[in-house]
Design an enzyme around this catalytic site. Sequence first.
Site, mmCIF file in Angstrom:
data_model
loop_
_atom_site.group_PDB
_atom_site.id
_atom_site.type_symbol
_atom_site.label_atom_id
_atom_site.label_comp_id
_atom_site.label_asym_id
_atom_site.label_seq_id
_atom_site.Cartn_x
_atom_site.Cartn_y
_atom_site.Cartn_z
ATOM 1 N N ASP A 1 -4.255 6.918 3.588
ATOM 2 C CA ASP A 1 -3.276 7.644 2.765
ATOM 3 C C ASP A 1 -3.131 9.073 3.309
ATOM 4 O O ASP A 1 -3.873 9.498 4.193
ATOM 5 C CB ASP A 1 -3.681 7.633 1.278
ATOM 6 C CG ASP A 1 -4.966 8.414 0.997
ATOM 7 O OD1 ASP A 1 -5.055 9.592 1.393
ATOM 8 O OD2 ASP A 1 -5.898 7.839 0.378
ATOM 9 N N GLY B 1 -17.408 9.355 -1.231
ATOM 10 C CA GLY B 1 -16.688 8.151 -1.627
ATOM 11 C C GLY B 1 -16.551 7.080 -0.567
ATOM 12 O O GLY B 1 -15.457 6.551 -0.371
ATOM 13 N N THR B 2 -17.643 6.740 0.077
ATOM 14 C CA THR B 2 -17.597 5.625 1.025
ATOM 15 C C THR B 2 -18.863 4.793 0.869
ATOM 16 O O THR B 2 -19.948 5.332 0.639
ATOM 17 C CB THR B 2 -17.430 6.088 2.487
ATOM 18 O OG1 THR B 2 -17.649 4.974 3.357
ATOM 19 C CG2 THR B 2 -18.374 7.207 2.872
ATOM 20 N N SER B 3 -18.711 3.473 1.017
ATOM 21 C CA SER B 3 -19.862 2.574 0.906
ATOM 22 C C SER B 3 -20.669 2.555 2.203
ATOM 23 O O SER B 3 -21.686 1.875 2.288
ATOM 24 C CB SER B 3 -19.390 1.164 0.559
ATOM 25 O OG SER B 3 -18.560 0.664 1.590
ATOM 26 N N HIS C 1 -8.953 5.612 10.716
ATOM 27 C CA HIS C 1 -8.445 4.240 10.602
ATOM 28 C C HIS C 1 -6.920 4.164 10.567
ATOM 29 O O HIS C 1 -6.362 3.169 10.129
ATOM 30 C CB HIS C 1 -9.052 3.560 9.362
ATOM 31 C CG HIS C 1 -10.526 3.311 9.493
ATOM 32 N ND1 HIS C 1 -11.358 2.993 8.439
ATOM 33 C CD2 HIS C 1 -11.325 3.334 10.599
ATOM 34 C CE1 HIS C 1 -12.595 2.838 8.880
ATOM 35 N NE2 HIS C 1 -12.609 3.050 10.176
ATOM 36 N N ARG D 1 0.842 -1.204 0.000
ATOM 37 C CA ARG D 1 0.000 0.000 0.000
ATOM 38 C C ARG D 1 0.883 1.263 0.000
ATOM 39 O O ARG D 1 0.575 2.250 -0.643
ATOM 40 C CB ARG D 1 -0.917 0.035 1.234
ATOM 41 C CG ARG D 1 -1.805 -1.179 1.463
ATOM 42 C CD ARG D 1 -3.089 -1.128 0.660
ATOM 43 N NE ARG D 1 -2.889 -1.384 -0.739
ATOM 44 C CZ ARG D 1 -2.582 -2.591 -1.259
ATOM 45 N NH1 ARG D 1 -2.444 -3.655 -0.501
ATOM 46 N NH2 ARG D 1 -2.422 -2.734 -2.556
ATOM 47 N N GLN E 1 -11.626 8.089 6.563
ATOM 48 C CA GLN E 1 -11.353 6.669 6.839
ATOM 49 C C GLN E 1 -10.080 6.239 6.117
ATOM 50 O O GLN E 1 -9.593 5.134 6.330
ATOM 51 C CB GLN E 1 -12.516 5.803 6.332
ATOM 52 C CG GLN E 1 -13.832 6.022 7.061
ATOM 53 C CD GLN E 1 -14.964 5.264 6.363
ATOM 54 O OE1 GLN E 1 -15.108 4.071 6.508
ATOM 55 N NE2 GLN E 1 -15.765 5.984 5.598
ATOM 56 N N ASN E 2 -9.575 7.123 5.246
ATOM 57 C CA ASN E 2 -8.422 6.731 4.429
ATOM 58 C C ASN E 2 -7.141 6.782 5.240
ATOM 59 O O ASN E 2 -6.937 7.676 6.057
ATOM 60 C CB ASN E 2 -8.308 7.642 3.213
ATOM 61 C CG ASN E 2 -9.531 7.539 2.322
ATOM 62 O OD1 ASN E 2 -10.296 6.588 2.447
ATOM 63 N ND2 ASN E 2 -9.729 8.504 1.450
HETATM 64 P P1 OAD Z 1 -15.291 1.034 0.003
HETATM 65 O O1 OAD Z 1 -14.365 0.376 -0.976
HETATM 66 O O2 OAD Z 1 -16.158 0.186 0.839
HETATM 67 O O3 OAD Z 1 -16.238 2.049 -0.778
HETATM 68 C C1 OAD Z 1 -15.710 2.904 -1.756
HETATM 69 C C2 OAD Z 1 -16.799 3.847 -2.221
HETATM 70 O O4 OAD Z 1 -16.182 4.758 -3.119
HETATM 71 C C3 OAD Z 1 -17.957 3.163 -2.967
HETATM 72 O O5 OAD Z 1 -19.187 3.634 -2.465
HETATM 73 C C4 OAD Z 1 -17.733 3.598 -4.408
HETATM 74 O O6 OAD Z 1 -18.959 3.761 -5.130
HETATM 75 C C5 OAD Z 1 -17.045 4.940 -4.223
HETATM 76 N N1 OAD Z 1 -16.222 5.377 -5.353
HETATM 77 C C6 OAD Z 1 -15.567 4.640 -6.283
HETATM 78 N N2 OAD Z 1 -14.916 5.439 -7.148
HETATM 79 C C7 OAD Z 1 -15.162 6.715 -6.761
HETATM 80 C C8 OAD Z 1 -14.764 8.006 -7.231
HETATM 81 N N3 OAD Z 1 -13.979 8.146 -8.299
HETATM 82 N N4 OAD Z 1 -15.202 9.097 -6.564
HETATM 83 C C9 OAD Z 1 -15.993 8.967 -5.480
HETATM 84 N N5 OAD Z 1 -16.405 7.788 -4.990
HETATM 85 C C10 OAD Z 1 -15.991 6.680 -5.614
HETATM 86 O O7 OAD Z 1 -14.375 2.021 0.890
HETATM 87 P P2 OAD Z 1 -14.687 2.693 2.310
HETATM 88 O O8 OAD Z 1 -16.140 2.961 2.471
HETATM 89 O O9 OAD Z 1 -13.741 3.825 2.464
HETATM 90 O O10 OAD Z 1 -10.762 0.092 6.671
HETATM 91 O O11 OAD Z 1 -14.250 1.528 3.281
HETATM 92 C C11 OAD Z 1 -14.267 1.723 4.664
HETATM 93 C C12 OAD Z 1 -13.180 0.953 5.337
HETATM 94 O O12 OAD Z 1 -13.223 -0.433 4.919
HETATM 95 C C13 OAD Z 1 -11.778 1.372 4.956
HETATM 96 O O13 OAD Z 1 -11.343 2.499 5.688
HETATM 97 C C14 OAD Z 1 -10.953 0.159 5.254
HETATM 98 C C15 OAD Z 1 -11.883 -0.916 4.748
HETATM 99 O O14 OAD Z 1 -11.792 -2.143 5.376
HETATM 100 C C16 OAD Z 1 -9.649 -0.500 7.176
HETATM 101 O O15 OAD Z 1 -8.892 -1.166 6.500
HETATM 102 C C17 OAD Z 1 -9.461 -0.285 8.626
#
Ligand code: OAD
Length: 228
Positions: free
Chosen positions: A90, A172-174, A105, A57, A87-88
């Site tokens: 980076d 940008g979070t699910s 995180h 990463r 939550q990122n």
């Molecule tokens: P996810 O991978 O679950 O969700 C990513 C979101 O970003 C989805 O809703 C996509 O539709 C959206 N997406 C994709 N491309 C995009 C773009 N160009 N612009 C905007 N949105 C876009 O990621 P998170 O919700 O961040 O934790 O996941 C939460 C946590 O799960 C992370 O912090 C990580 C993971 O396990 C740890 O590792 C502790």
Amino acid sequence: MKKKLVISTGAGMSAESGISTFRDAGGLWENYNVMDVASADGFRRNPALIHQFYNDRRRQLVEAEPNAGHLGLVDLEKDFDVYVITQNVDNLHERAGSSHVLHLHGELMKVRATDDPDLIWELKPGALETTPATRIEGHQVRPHIVFFQEAVPNIEPAIQLAMEADIFVVIGTSLAVYPAASLIQFVRPGVPVYYIDPHPAEVPAGVTVLRMTASEGVAHLARILRGE
Ligand code: OAD
């Protein structure tokens, strides 16, 4: 006085910088077992694998640059008191120039002592690889990452920010991982809430969903907030 604009970001914020998301098609959790590479149990079972995962990463992150979405949030600081909760792991918000960034995180470019959570070091460019044998000042180190099954120490200040928000934005979070996904519930009634995501999760009625990428969505949001 400037309004307090609180922005909660997830992996989609950095997608346009070339950083993989987790749950999208082709995302990280399609290629790795999350409990192996991102849980406290996994770290006990096979720490070498977890060090390797985060080394990969870090290698990806040093090649990446903040995108127009990150930069757009910095530009909003001209008109708003902007606080980013991310939550990122980076550092793209910081590298873009955001003044206030709270990591829920953890942080990829940091490690901490396995025997003292308060001993935290920033890794130096050129020395970003760690293994279970890595020692700093005599301490074995682990990634400064919140693993599944671990508490989220920054959730309290994040909740505080959500409660103080005059405008709240999710990007940008699910919304699949708690407690981060619960922040929206702490926003005061009547406060405008926006959610920027090309494939948005379900959100409460009243949230304005901008079905766009982070870079497009932040530009659009800036026009809305500035009344243009
Ligand atoms: P996810 O991978 O679950 O969700 C990513 C979101 O970003 C989805 O809703 C996509 O539709 C959206 N997406 C994709 N491309 C995009 C773009 N160009 N612009 C905007 N949105 C876009 O990621 P998170 O919700 O961040 O934790 O996941 C939460 C946590 O799960 C992370 O912090 C990580 C993971 O396990 C740890 O590792 C502790």
